[in-house]
Design an enzyme around this catalytic site. Structure first.
Site, PDB file in Angstrom:
ATOM      1  N   ASP A 202      16.999  71.837   4.982  1.00 30.92           N
ATOM      2  CA  ASP A 202      15.546  71.974   4.999  1.00 30.92           C
ATOM      3  C   ASP A 202      14.952  71.435   6.308  1.00 30.92           C
ATOM      4  O   ASP A 202      15.324  70.351   6.751  1.00 30.92           O
ATOM      5  CB  ASP A 202      15.003  71.179   3.804  1.00 30.92           C
ATOM      6  CG  ASP A 202      13.563  71.499   3.476  1.00 30.92           C
ATOM      7  OD1 ASP A 202      13.275  72.655   3.145  1.00 30.92           O
ATOM      8  OD2 ASP A 202      12.724  70.579   3.543  1.00 30.92           O
ATOM      9  N   HIS A 327      11.424  81.779  -0.327  1.00 34.21           N
ATOM     10  CA  HIS A 327      10.450  81.221  -1.272  1.00 34.21           C
ATOM     11  C   HIS A 327       9.187  80.693  -0.587  1.00 34.21           C
ATOM     12  O   HIS A 327       8.315  80.145  -1.270  1.00 34.21           O
ATOM     13  CB  HIS A 327      11.121  80.102  -2.061  1.00 34.21           C
ATOM     14  CG  HIS A 327      11.543  78.956  -1.183  1.00 34.21           C
ATOM     15  ND1 HIS A 327      12.529  79.088  -0.216  1.00 34.21           N
ATOM     16  CD2 HIS A 327      11.089  77.701  -1.084  1.00 34.21           C
ATOM     17  CE1 HIS A 327      12.648  77.941   0.421  1.00 34.21           C
ATOM     18  NE2 HIS A 327      11.799  77.076  -0.079  1.00 34.21           N
ATOM     19  N   ASP A 328       9.117  80.820   0.743  1.00 32.28           N
ATOM     20  CA  ASP A 328       7.941  80.325   1.462  1.00 32.28           C
ATOM     21  C   ASP A 328       7.098  81.449   2.054  1.00 32.28           C
ATOM     22  O   ASP A 328       6.050  81.173   2.652  1.00 32.28           O
ATOM     23  CB  ASP A 328       8.383  79.417   2.631  1.00 32.28           C
ATOM     24  CG  ASP A 328       9.076  78.156   2.157  1.00 32.28           C
ATOM     25  OD1 ASP A 328       8.686  77.628   1.091  1.00 32.28           O
ATOM     26  OD2 ASP A 328      10.010  77.690   2.847  1.00 32.28           O
TER      27      ASP A 328
HETATM   28  C1  GLC Z   1      10.858  73.877   3.677  1.00 29.13           C
HETATM   29  C2  GLC Z   1      10.984  74.512   2.313  1.00 29.13           C
HETATM   30  C3  GLC Z   1       9.645  74.505   1.664  1.00 29.13           C
HETATM   31  C4  GLC Z   1       9.205  73.071   1.492  1.00 29.13           C
HETATM   32  C5  GLC Z   1       9.220  72.327   2.824  1.00 29.13           C
HETATM   33  C6  GLC Z   1       9.177  70.842   2.616  1.00 29.13           C
HETATM   34  O1  GLC Z   1      10.060  74.625   4.528  1.00 29.13           O
HETATM   35  O2  GLC Z   1      11.542  75.784   2.419  1.00 29.13           O
HETATM   36  O3  GLC Z   1       9.637  75.171   0.432  1.00 29.13           O
HETATM   37  O4  GLC Z   1       7.919  73.010   0.935  1.00 29.13           O
HETATM   38  O5  GLC Z   1      10.389  72.574   3.553  1.00 29.13           O
HETATM   39  O6  GLC Z   1      10.386  70.385   2.084  1.00 29.13           O
END
Ligand code: GLC
Length: 531
Positions: A202, A327-328
């Site tokens: 991440d 998912h983003d």
């Molecule tokens: C990354 C993940 C996202 C999350 C963020 C903070 O971008 O893909 O879903 O909210 O990191 O962990």
């Protein structure tokens, strides 16, 4: 000597958002036993590796990206035994399992942070990033959270601010502290020793910040149409030179185990992105390439330019990868429309490089509008209009009441079209997107030219067609993609008089093809074997 090709180069990755894939106990939230039930589907589809978004114990302020314990499973998702079983059964079916590692921040409920905020003298204090208030009592600098609002929250008990690049419930770890590094490396070893095949890491490009924490400058290109939290240029809170040393250390940990993969989540332009392979290919195996996913201009020439730019920028020996959904980001079918999404799937699965499929994109799942009172994503709450719930709705398995996802009330609403767009129906449909996806995955497996072969662009006389060759020593495949909503005619006879259609994206023709007078229907793509 033949070259050994690692699984993460020849294979296809499938991203599962565990909350939304399959619920096994009727609580409306997907879980690990649910994923285990659906392994036959994933094997039938023909993917090679599963990446699960976080399954660790978490207060779920960011639905698992706020980790309270790195070496366990949240009871909502099941148990450590379920995870072990998932690893075994995934392997037994010839697939791999990739977990999500979230090393930039923990939950504020993680014992490390509970300690850190207890007193300024606590040994864990320096595991996080603390600063005194500015002279006016405000935050120490102007940095903004990616979810909106300041990146600093005051801890009244100890009188200092802590940094959080995301939610206040996600305090950033201090990667300048060697103890933090070792602690996360131990977490990696814990999961590798249990048989996990790799990590998607991440926000890896944010791990370390400028030591002085200077203010970020205003972004001169920002307009109110963009996210409010993007009005600063993120110069000092991400992509710092020291991050590469950390990633090299992570790679050493991965290399203690055979055939493990590290994939970095990195939203950066191509030139910066490719630096994460490492100058000696000693950093992440795959720096996630989101440039296609973020492409605004979905046209043949823009896609071709991007592919060529990326291919040229790759360091020698570096293996490419492509992503069209996660998912983003808004769903592919919503960004470009259903017809273009079908073509997009053919593009994703025929380019050179490891593809990642986001769950449901094989059905053409679309963003689901979420009524204001049902918004749960922290970004959707803090930055209205920028929520990510729409692309995280439950997988559409069949037309039953809970879409085959749950017998209870789903945690996010089901898509209105689930009774018409689901796995059960599309499995039966010879021309469905699901059947096309499966066919393309089958072609990747049976043709090394597609999975690991070379890439070269083919010039065409038509602006709306993107054409390329994929070839290994023995087979040459010509891919033709018509991005236009009009039919086109082409002369590709410089590649021979005839070819054999292996698949049309419309799934209604096969057999020989006259390359001198070739017709593509609106949004049609073809994979053609040259003779
Ligand atoms: C990354 C993940 C996202 C999350 C963020 C903070 O971008 O893909 O879903 O909210 O990191 O962990």
């Amino acid at each position: 000597m033949t070259n050994h090709i690692p699984w993460w180069q020849s294979g296809t990755i499938y991203q599962i958002y565990p909350r939304s894939f399959q619920d096994s106990n009727g609580d409306g939230v997907g879980d690990l036993p649910g994923i285990i039930q659906r392994l036959p589907y994933l094997q039938w589809l023909g993917v090679d590796a599963l990446w699960l978004s976080p399954i660790y114990p978490s207060p779920m302020a960011d639905f698992g990206y706020d980790v309270a314990d790195y070496t366990n499973v949240d009871p909502l998702f099941g148990s450590l035994d379920d995870l072990d079983q998932l690893v075994r059964e995934t392997h037994a079916r010839g697939m791999r399992l990739i977990l999500d590692l979230v090393p930039n921040h923990t939950s504020d409920e993680h014992p490390w942070f509970v300690q850190a905020r207890a007193t300024r003298e606590n040994p864990y204090r320096d595991w996080y990033i603390w600063r005194d208030p500015a002279p006016d009592g405000g935050p120490p600098n102007n940095w903004l959270s990616h979810f909106g609002g300041p990146a600093w929250t005051l801890d009244p008990a100890t009188g200092q601010y802590y940094l959080h690049l995301f939610d206040p419930k996600q305090p950033d770890l201090n990667w300048r502290n060697p103890e933090v590094r070792q602690a996360i490396y131990e977490v990696m070893r814990f999961w590798f020793a249990r048989g996990v095949d790799g990590f998607r890491i991440d926000v890896i490009w944010m791990l370390i910040k400028h030591p002085e924490l200077p203010d970020n400058p205003l972004d001169p290109d920002w307009t109110p149409a963009a996210k409010p939290q993007n009005r600063l240029q993120r110069i000092y809170d991400q992509h710092q030179p020291e991050v590469h040393e950390i990633i090299r250390e992570m790679r050493c940990v991965a290399d203690e185990f055979p055939e493990r993969v590290l994939i970095g989540e990195i939203y950066l332009p191509i030139e910066q992105l490719v630096s994460y392979y490492g100058s000696k290919l000693d950093e992440v195996h795959l720096p996630y390439n989101f440039n296609l996913l973020k492409l605004k201009d979905w046209h043949a020439s823009a896609v071709r330019d991007l592919v060529e730019h990326y291919e040229r920028a790759l360091p020698a020996g570096a293996w490419p990868n492509w992503v069209l959904g996660n998912h983003d980001q808004p769903r592919l079918a919503t960004r470009v429309g259903q017809a273009a999404a079908r073509l997009g799937q053919m593009l994703l699965l025929t380019l050179r490089g490891t593809p990642t499929i986001y769950y449901g994109d094989e059905l053409g799942m679309e963003n689901v509008p979420i009524p204001a009172e049902q918004i749960v994503d922290p970004q959707g709450i803090r930055a209205p209009g920028w929520g990510r719930d729409p692309e995280r709705t439950p997988m559409q398995w069949d037309d039953s009441l809970g879409a085959g996802f749950t017998t209870g009330i789903p945690w996010l609403p089901l898509a209105a079209d689930y009774a018409r767009r689901n796995v059960a129906l599309q499995r039966e449909g010879n021309r469905s997107l699901l059947t096309l996806t499966r066919r393309l995955l089958e072609l990747r497996r049976s043709h090394a030219a597609l999975s690991v072969g070379r890439y070269s662009t083919c010039p065409t006389a038509n602006q709306d067609v993107f054409a390329y060759l994929r070839s290994d020593g023995t087979t040459q495949l010509l891919v033709l993609l018509n991005f236009d909503s009009q039919p086109v005619s082409l002369d590709m006879s410089s590649h021979g008089a005839e070819g054999d259609i292996l698949v049309s994206s419309l799934m209604d023709r096969e057999g020989s093809l006259d390359l001198a007078s070739l017709n593509l229907r609106p949004h049609e793509g073809l994979v053609v074997a040259l003779r």
